[in-house]
Write a protein that holds these residues in place. Structure first.
Motif, PDB file in Angstrom:
ATOM      1  N   SER A  23      16.891 -39.381  -0.461  1.00  0.00           N
ATOM      2  CA  SER A  23      16.965 -40.023  -1.777  1.00  0.00           C
ATOM      3  C   SER A  23      16.098 -41.288  -1.804  1.00  0.00           C
ATOM      4  O   SER A  23      15.573 -41.656  -2.858  1.00  0.00           O
ATOM      5  CB  SER A  23      18.404 -40.336  -2.153  1.00  0.00           C
ATOM      6  OG  SER A  23      18.950 -41.302  -1.285  1.00  0.00           O
ATOM      7  N   TRP A  24      15.940 -41.933  -0.663  1.00  0.00           N
ATOM      8  CA  TRP A  24      15.041 -43.086  -0.589  1.00  0.00           C
ATOM      9  C   TRP A  24      13.595 -42.663  -0.798  1.00  0.00           C
ATOM     10  O   TRP A  24      12.782 -43.442  -1.303  1.00  0.00           O
ATOM     11  CB  TRP A  24      15.215 -43.814   0.746  1.00  0.00           C
ATOM     12  CG  TRP A  24      16.499 -44.566   0.790  1.00  0.00           C
ATOM     13  CD1 TRP A  24      17.654 -44.191   1.413  1.00  0.00           C
ATOM     14  CD2 TRP A  24      16.775 -45.810   0.152  1.00  0.00           C
ATOM     15  NE1 TRP A  24      18.632 -45.119   1.197  1.00  0.00           N
ATOM     16  CE2 TRP A  24      18.116 -46.130   0.433  1.00  0.00           C
ATOM     17  CE3 TRP A  24      16.030 -46.680  -0.624  1.00  0.00           C
ATOM     18  CZ2 TRP A  24      18.715 -47.293  -0.040  1.00  0.00           C
ATOM     19  CZ3 TRP A  24      16.637 -47.845  -1.088  1.00  0.00           C
ATOM     20  CH2 TRP A  24      17.952 -48.141  -0.799  1.00  0.00           C
ATOM     21  N   CYS A  26      12.627 -40.573  -2.910  1.00  0.00           N
ATOM     22  CA  CYS A  26      12.462 -40.508  -4.367  1.00  0.00           C
ATOM     23  C   CYS A  26      12.063 -41.886  -4.912  1.00  0.00           C
ATOM     24  O   CYS A  26      11.140 -41.996  -5.725  1.00  0.00           O
ATOM     25  CB  CYS A  26      13.761 -40.024  -5.005  1.00  0.00           C
ATOM     26  SG  CYS A  26      13.614 -39.637  -6.741  1.00  0.00           S
ATOM     27  N   LEU A  27      12.736 -42.917  -4.442  1.00  0.00           N
ATOM     28  CA  LEU A  27      12.391 -44.272  -4.870  1.00  0.00           C
ATOM     29  C   LEU A  27      10.973 -44.631  -4.438  1.00  0.00           C
ATOM     30  O   LEU A  27      10.186 -45.168  -5.225  1.00  0.00           O
ATOM     31  CB  LEU A  27      13.384 -45.282  -4.296  1.00  0.00           C
ATOM     32  CG  LEU A  27      13.067 -46.751  -4.552  1.00  0.00           C
ATOM     33  CD1 LEU A  27      13.114 -47.065  -6.037  1.00  0.00           C
ATOM     34  CD2 LEU A  27      14.003 -47.636  -3.764  1.00  0.00           C
ATOM     35  N   MET A  29       8.554 -42.606  -3.861  1.00  0.00           N
ATOM     36  CA  MET A  29       7.627 -41.794  -4.646  1.00  0.00           C
ATOM     37  C   MET A  29       7.371 -42.443  -6.013  1.00  0.00           C
ATOM     38  O   MET A  29       6.227 -42.485  -6.483  1.00  0.00           O
ATOM     39  CB  MET A  29       8.198 -40.377  -4.819  1.00  0.00           C
ATOM     40  CG  MET A  29       7.289 -39.423  -5.540  1.00  0.00           C
ATOM     41  SD  MET A  29       7.901 -37.734  -5.588  1.00  0.00           S
ATOM     42  CE  MET A  29       9.432 -37.909  -6.471  1.00  0.00           C
ATOM     43  N   VAL A  30       8.400 -42.962  -6.637  1.00  0.00           N
ATOM     44  CA  VAL A  30       8.250 -43.628  -7.934  1.00  0.00           C
ATOM     45  C   VAL A  30       7.393 -44.881  -7.785  1.00  0.00           C
ATOM     46  O   VAL A  30       6.519 -45.152  -8.619  1.00  0.00           O
ATOM     47  CB  VAL A  30       9.631 -43.971  -8.534  1.00  0.00           C
ATOM     48  CG1 VAL A  30       9.511 -44.892  -9.735  1.00  0.00           C
ATOM     49  CG2 VAL A  30      10.371 -42.703  -8.919  1.00  0.00           C
ATOM     50  N   HIS A  58       6.941 -35.304  -3.209  1.00  0.00           N
ATOM     51  CA  HIS A  58       7.655 -34.465  -4.177  1.00  0.00           C
ATOM     52  C   HIS A  58       8.070 -33.146  -3.529  1.00  0.00           C
ATOM     53  O   HIS A  58       9.213 -32.708  -3.662  1.00  0.00           O
ATOM     54  CB  HIS A  58       6.754 -34.234  -5.390  1.00  0.00           C
ATOM     55  CG  HIS A  58       7.450 -33.642  -6.551  1.00  0.00           C
ATOM     56  ND1 HIS A  58       7.302 -32.328  -6.913  1.00  0.00           N
ATOM     57  CD2 HIS A  58       8.299 -34.181  -7.457  1.00  0.00           C
ATOM     58  CE1 HIS A  58       8.032 -32.085  -7.985  1.00  0.00           C
ATOM     59  NE2 HIS A  58       8.643 -33.189  -8.329  1.00  0.00           N
ATOM     60  N   LEU A  61      10.758 -33.785  -0.863  1.00  0.00           N
ATOM     61  CA  LEU A  61      12.018 -34.118  -1.524  1.00  0.00           C
ATOM     62  C   LEU A  61      12.762 -32.857  -1.952  1.00  0.00           C
ATOM     63  O   LEU A  61      13.947 -32.688  -1.657  1.00  0.00           O
ATOM     64  CB  LEU A  61      11.754 -35.021  -2.729  1.00  0.00           C
ATOM     65  CG  LEU A  61      12.965 -35.409  -3.570  1.00  0.00           C
ATOM     66  CD1 LEU A  61      13.874 -36.335  -2.791  1.00  0.00           C
ATOM     67  CD2 LEU A  61      12.506 -36.079  -4.853  1.00  0.00           C
ATOM     68  N   PHE A  62      12.075 -31.955  -2.620  1.00  0.00           N
ATOM     69  CA  PHE A  62      12.741 -30.755  -3.109  1.00  0.00           C
ATOM     70  C   PHE A  62      13.080 -29.784  -1.986  1.00  0.00           C
ATOM     71  O   PHE A  62      14.125 -29.140  -2.026  1.00  0.00           O
ATOM     72  CB  PHE A  62      11.895 -30.071  -4.192  1.00  0.00           C
ATOM     73  CG  PHE A  62      12.075 -30.700  -5.529  1.00  0.00           C
ATOM     74  CD1 PHE A  62      13.080 -30.293  -6.378  1.00  0.00           C
ATOM     75  CD2 PHE A  62      11.260 -31.744  -5.924  1.00  0.00           C
ATOM     76  CE1 PHE A  62      13.272 -30.890  -7.605  1.00  0.00           C
ATOM     77  CE2 PHE A  62      11.441 -32.352  -7.152  1.00  0.00           C
ATOM     78  CZ  PHE A  62      12.442 -31.928  -7.991  1.00  0.00           C
ATOM     79  N   ALA A  65      16.029 -31.509   0.173  1.00  0.00           N
ATOM     80  CA  ALA A  65      17.259 -31.807  -0.568  1.00  0.00           C
ATOM     81  C   ALA A  65      17.961 -30.567  -1.107  1.00  0.00           C
ATOM     82  O   ALA A  65      19.047 -30.680  -1.675  1.00  0.00           O
ATOM     83  CB  ALA A  65      16.950 -32.757  -1.720  1.00  0.00           C
ATOM     84  N   THR A  69      21.780 -30.351  -2.496  1.00  0.00           N
ATOM     85  CA  THR A  69      21.982 -30.026  -3.909  1.00  0.00           C
ATOM     86  C   THR A  69      23.004 -28.902  -4.055  1.00  0.00           C
ATOM     87  O   THR A  69      23.850 -28.935  -4.953  1.00  0.00           O
ATOM     88  CB  THR A  69      20.647 -29.633  -4.560  1.00  0.00           C
ATOM     89  OG1 THR A  69      19.708 -30.681  -4.340  1.00  0.00           O
ATOM     90  CG2 THR A  69      20.801 -29.407  -6.042  1.00  0.00           C
TER      91      THR A  69
END
Length: 178
Positions: A23-24, A26-27, A29-30, A58, A61-62, A65, A69
């Motif tokens: 999840s980090w 994701c941050l 990546m943003v 990206h 992440l998918f 995760a 999920t």
């Protein structure tokens, strides 16, 4: 059933840990995307490497995760039918769905991706873009990991559904299986 419950708990814990770590990403990546946008529109410059870093993050992440999920019950399903069923029928669908669809799917991905990833490592596959990242083989390495982690979580979901169904058949109070 005690061993199966411990195994399910271990798998759930593993995917929770991986989900919290990724999840980090994701941050991050943003933040990198924000940097790329600022560089392009404020300073008029771009970077293929940064664009590919975002694509890599990206994808990772998918892929990584997916098991978490499934644990969080955030995968797509036909909720119109599923939500109106009794918990027993939901557990049966979960158990059968994991055994007949999810686990064979993960096995197929593991089987077919092994050579695909191996060939990518053999040639140290890199980007097709000039100036791009030369680590496509590293990104492709996450494909078997995806199948493995998702398959593990499918085993855990199957165990939870089986324990739930077993407790119902023995007239014990069945805990929530989700």
């Amino acid at each position: 059933m005690g061993f199966l419950r411990r195994l399910s708990g271990f798998i759930d814990g593993l995917n929770r840990q991986i989900l919290s770590i990724v999840s980090w990403l994701c941050l991050f990546m943003v933040l990198v995307q924000f940097f790329v946008v600022v560089m392009r529109y404020v300073f008029g410059t771009g970077s293929i490497q940064f664009q590919e870093i975002i694509l890599y993050m990206h994808g990772i992440l998918f892929l990584v995760a997916a098991g978490g999920t499934l644990l969080a019950d955030d995968h797509v399903r036909v909720d119109i039918i599923y939500n109106n069923l009794s918990p027993r029928k939901q557990a049966m669908i979960e158990f059968i769905g994991c055994l007949l669809f999810l686990l064979p799917f993960c096995g197929l991905i593991l089987y077919t991706s092994w050579n695909y990833v191996g060939q990518s490592w053999q040639i140290m596959e890199g980007s097709r873009e000039p100036g791009g990242l030369q680590g496509v083989y590293l990104l492709k390495s996450f494909i078997p990991l995806f199948a493995f982690l998702l398959g593990l979580q499918g085993i855990s979901q199957s165990i939870k559904a089986l324990v739930f169904l077993n407790n119902i058949s023995e007239n014990k109070e069945a805990p929530e299986w989700k």
